[in-house]
Design a protein around this motif. Sequence first.
Motif, PDB file in Angstrom:
ATOM      1  N   CYS A  93      47.633 -36.423 -24.414  1.00  0.00           N
ATOM      2  CA  CYS A  93      48.973 -35.836 -24.635  1.00  0.00           C
ATOM      3  C   CYS A  93      49.338 -35.936 -26.112  1.00  0.00           C
ATOM      4  CB  CYS A  93      50.033 -36.528 -23.811  1.00  0.00           C
ATOM      5  SG  CYS A  93      49.503 -37.592 -22.518  1.00  0.00           S
ATOM      6  N   PRO A  94      48.778 -35.047 -26.942  1.00  0.00           N
ATOM      7  CA  PRO A  94      48.997 -35.180 -28.388  1.00  0.00           C
ATOM      8  C   PRO A  94      50.433 -34.926 -28.830  1.00  0.00           C
ATOM      9  CG  PRO A  94      47.823 -33.167 -27.897  1.00  0.00           C
ATOM     10  CD  PRO A  94      47.911 -33.924 -26.618  1.00  0.00           C
ATOM     11  N   VAL A 135      39.356 -44.968 -39.079  1.00  0.00           N
ATOM     12  CA  VAL A 135      39.282 -45.839 -37.919  1.00  0.00           C
ATOM     13  C   VAL A 135      39.529 -44.952 -36.709  1.00  0.00           C
ATOM     14  CG1 VAL A 135      40.210 -47.887 -36.787  1.00  0.00           C
ATOM     15  CG2 VAL A 135      40.202 -47.750 -39.272  1.00  0.00           C
ATOM     16  N   ARG A 136      38.573 -44.920 -35.778  1.00  0.00           N
ATOM     17  CA  ARG A 136      38.645 -43.998 -34.645  1.00  0.00           C
ATOM     18  C   ARG A 136      38.864 -44.738 -33.330  1.00  0.00           C
ATOM     19  NH1 ARG A 136      36.681 -38.806 -35.627  1.00  0.00           N
ATOM     20  NH2 ARG A 136      35.835 -38.570 -37.716  1.00  0.00           N
ATOM     21  N   PHE A 137      39.665 -44.099 -32.474  1.00  0.00           N
ATOM     22  CA  PHE A 137      39.903 -44.546 -31.111  1.00  0.00           C
ATOM     23  C   PHE A 137      39.796 -43.301 -30.238  1.00  0.00           C
ATOM     24  CE2 PHE A 137      42.331 -47.199 -33.947  1.00  0.00           C
ATOM     25  CZ  PHE A 137      42.028 -48.478 -33.518  1.00  0.00           C
ATOM     26  N   TYR A 138      38.871 -43.303 -29.260  1.00  0.00           N
ATOM     27  CA  TYR A 138      38.670 -42.101 -28.449  1.00  0.00           C
ATOM     28  C   TYR A 138      38.067 -42.476 -27.105  1.00  0.00           C
ATOM     29  CZ  TYR A 138      36.757 -37.640 -26.910  1.00  0.00           C
ATOM     30  OH  TYR A 138      36.448 -36.524 -26.187  1.00  0.00           O
ATOM     31  N   ALA A 139      38.584 -41.857 -26.049  1.00  0.00           N
ATOM     32  CA  ALA A 139      37.995 -42.010 -24.726  1.00  0.00           C
ATOM     33  C   ALA A 139      37.703 -40.655 -24.113  1.00  0.00           C
ATOM     34  CB  ALA A 139      38.906 -42.809 -23.801  1.00  0.00           C
ATOM     35  N   GLU A 197      40.389 -33.353 -26.059  1.00  0.00           N
ATOM     36  CA  GLU A 197      40.014 -32.535 -27.210  1.00  0.00           C
ATOM     37  C   GLU A 197      40.883 -32.785 -28.434  1.00  0.00           C
ATOM     38  OE1 GLU A 197      40.201 -28.510 -25.900  1.00  0.00           O
ATOM     39  OE2 GLU A 197      38.684 -28.802 -24.354  1.00  0.00           O
ATOM     40  N   ASP A 198      42.064 -33.363 -28.240  1.00  0.00           N
ATOM     41  CA  ASP A 198      43.022 -33.494 -29.326  1.00  0.00           C
ATOM     42  C   ASP A 198      43.141 -34.924 -29.815  1.00  0.00           C
ATOM     43  OD1 ASP A 198      43.748 -30.757 -29.219  1.00  0.00           O
ATOM     44  OD2 ASP A 198      44.977 -31.177 -27.451  1.00  0.00           O
ATOM     45  N   ALA A 199      43.711 -35.039 -31.007  1.00  0.00           N
ATOM     46  CA  ALA A 199      43.928 -36.358 -31.607  1.00  0.00           C
ATOM     47  C   ALA A 199      45.149 -36.309 -32.502  1.00  0.00           C
ATOM     48  CB  ALA A 199      42.712 -36.783 -32.416  1.00  0.00           C
ATOM     49  N   VAL A 200      45.665 -37.480 -32.814  1.00  0.00           N
ATOM     50  CA  VAL A 200      46.724 -37.625 -33.800  1.00  0.00           C
ATOM     51  C   VAL A 200      46.128 -38.392 -34.972  1.00  0.00           C
ATOM     52  CG1 VAL A 200      48.974 -38.655 -34.274  1.00  0.00           C
ATOM     53  CG2 VAL A 200      48.557 -37.548 -32.087  1.00  0.00           C
ATOM     54  N   LYS A 201      46.257 -37.811 -36.149  1.00  0.00           N
ATOM     55  CA  LYS A 201      45.693 -38.418 -37.355  1.00  0.00           C
ATOM     56  C   LYS A 201      46.823 -39.039 -38.161  1.00  0.00           C
ATOM     57  CE  LYS A 201      42.728 -35.931 -39.638  1.00  0.00           C
ATOM     58  NZ  LYS A 201      42.105 -34.989 -40.605  1.00  0.00           N
ATOM     59  N   LEU A 202      46.684 -40.322 -38.450  1.00  0.00           N
ATOM     60  CA  LEU A 202      47.670 -41.062 -39.227  1.00  0.00           C
ATOM     61  C   LEU A 202      47.049 -41.460 -40.560  1.00  0.00           C
ATOM     62  CD1 LEU A 202      48.734 -43.533 -36.401  1.00  0.00           C
ATOM     63  CD2 LEU A 202      49.851 -41.403 -36.988  1.00  0.00           C
ATOM     64  N   THR A 203      47.793 -41.295 -41.632  1.00  0.00           N
ATOM     65  CA  THR A 203      47.338 -41.703 -42.957  1.00  0.00           C
ATOM     66  C   THR A 203      48.288 -42.782 -43.466  1.00  0.00           C
ATOM     67  OG1 THR A 203      46.613 -39.428 -43.357  1.00  0.00           O
ATOM     68  CG2 THR A 203      46.715 -40.895 -45.255  1.00  0.00           C
ATOM     69  N   ASP A 204      47.719 -43.934 -43.881  1.00  0.00           N
ATOM     70  CA  ASP A 204      48.593 -44.996 -44.384  1.00  0.00           C
ATOM     71  C   ASP A 204      48.669 -44.952 -45.913  1.00  0.00           C
ATOM     72  OD1 ASP A 204      46.222 -46.144 -45.218  1.00  0.00           O
ATOM     73  OD2 ASP A 204      46.475 -48.005 -44.116  1.00  0.00           O
ATOM     74  N   LYS A 205      49.443 -45.870 -46.484  1.00  0.00           N
ATOM     75  CA  LYS A 205      49.687 -45.889 -47.930  1.00  0.00           C
ATOM     76  C   LYS A 205      48.416 -46.090 -48.740  1.00  0.00           C
ATOM     77  CE  LYS A 205      54.328 -47.731 -47.364  1.00  0.00           C
ATOM     78  NZ  LYS A 205      55.189 -48.910 -47.498  1.00  0.00           N
ATOM     79  N   ASP A 206      47.430 -46.785 -48.172  1.00  0.00           N
ATOM     80  CA  ASP A 206      46.182 -47.057 -48.877  1.00  0.00           C
ATOM     81  C   ASP A 206      45.162 -45.936 -48.741  1.00  0.00           C
ATOM     82  OD1 ASP A 206      47.225 -49.537 -49.562  1.00  0.00           O
ATOM     83  OD2 ASP A 206      46.440 -50.467 -47.729  1.00  0.00           O
ATOM     84  N   PRO A 223      42.433 -31.341 -33.796  1.00  0.00           N
ATOM     85  CA  PRO A 223      41.359 -31.503 -32.805  1.00  0.00           C
ATOM     86  C   PRO A 223      40.568 -32.760 -33.140  1.00  0.00           C
ATOM     87  CG  PRO A 223      41.206 -29.364 -33.898  1.00  0.00           C
ATOM     88  CD  PRO A 223      42.304 -30.129 -34.558  1.00  0.00           C
ATOM     89  N   TYR A 224      40.090 -33.487 -32.123  1.00  0.00           N
ATOM     90  CA  TYR A 224      39.385 -34.740 -32.393  1.00  0.00           C
ATOM     91  C   TYR A 224      38.082 -34.483 -33.132  1.00  0.00           C
ATOM     92  CZ  TYR A 224      36.944 -39.114 -31.914  1.00  0.00           C
ATOM     93  OH  TYR A 224      36.256 -40.252 -32.199  1.00  0.00           O
TER      94      TYR A 224
END
Length: 160
Positions: free
Chosen positions: A146-147, A120-124, A127-136, A101-102
């Motif tokens: 459309c999650p 770092v957030r991007f939202y317009a 209710e849902d979001a995709v969370k990405l985790t990078d190497k750092d 959920p966002y």
Amino acid sequence: MHNHPEFIEKQYLGRDYSRISVRLVLALFCFAAYFITEGREENAALFLVVGCGILLVSVIMMFLLHFKTTVRNQSIVLDGLWTTKMVKIDLNSIVKVERTPYSSYIINNPVYNLHQKGTVRFYAGGEDAVKLTDKDGLLYIIGTQCPSELEQSIMAQMGK
């Protein structure tokens, strides 16, 4: 490498239901105040002008693109309004993808490329979001309508 995008989503500023309802309630209040004060004061027409202005701005905002999410060539491209810089996230540096959920809040402000406390957030809207985790350890939270499709396309591009 083909140039055909795996996923495209456009998010608009004025299409969040909670924001639409707030603007409509304000416009209805202005129209009600206009009809109540019509015969008593000379400045009652101001309520009518403000109510119509709120409705006009609301309609314009429904067609105002906030940002576009594109998944293509093992990267996510987030392209915002006219003055914003395009953000490109390389999927080769992503170690974890999850759908969440966002936010726990009912009303959230639209944001583009908001850096805050290691995320770092991007939202317009939505209710849902995709969370990405990078190497750092940096988190990218991308709000989406459309999650499941976004998550599947990211996983498909990461598998290539």
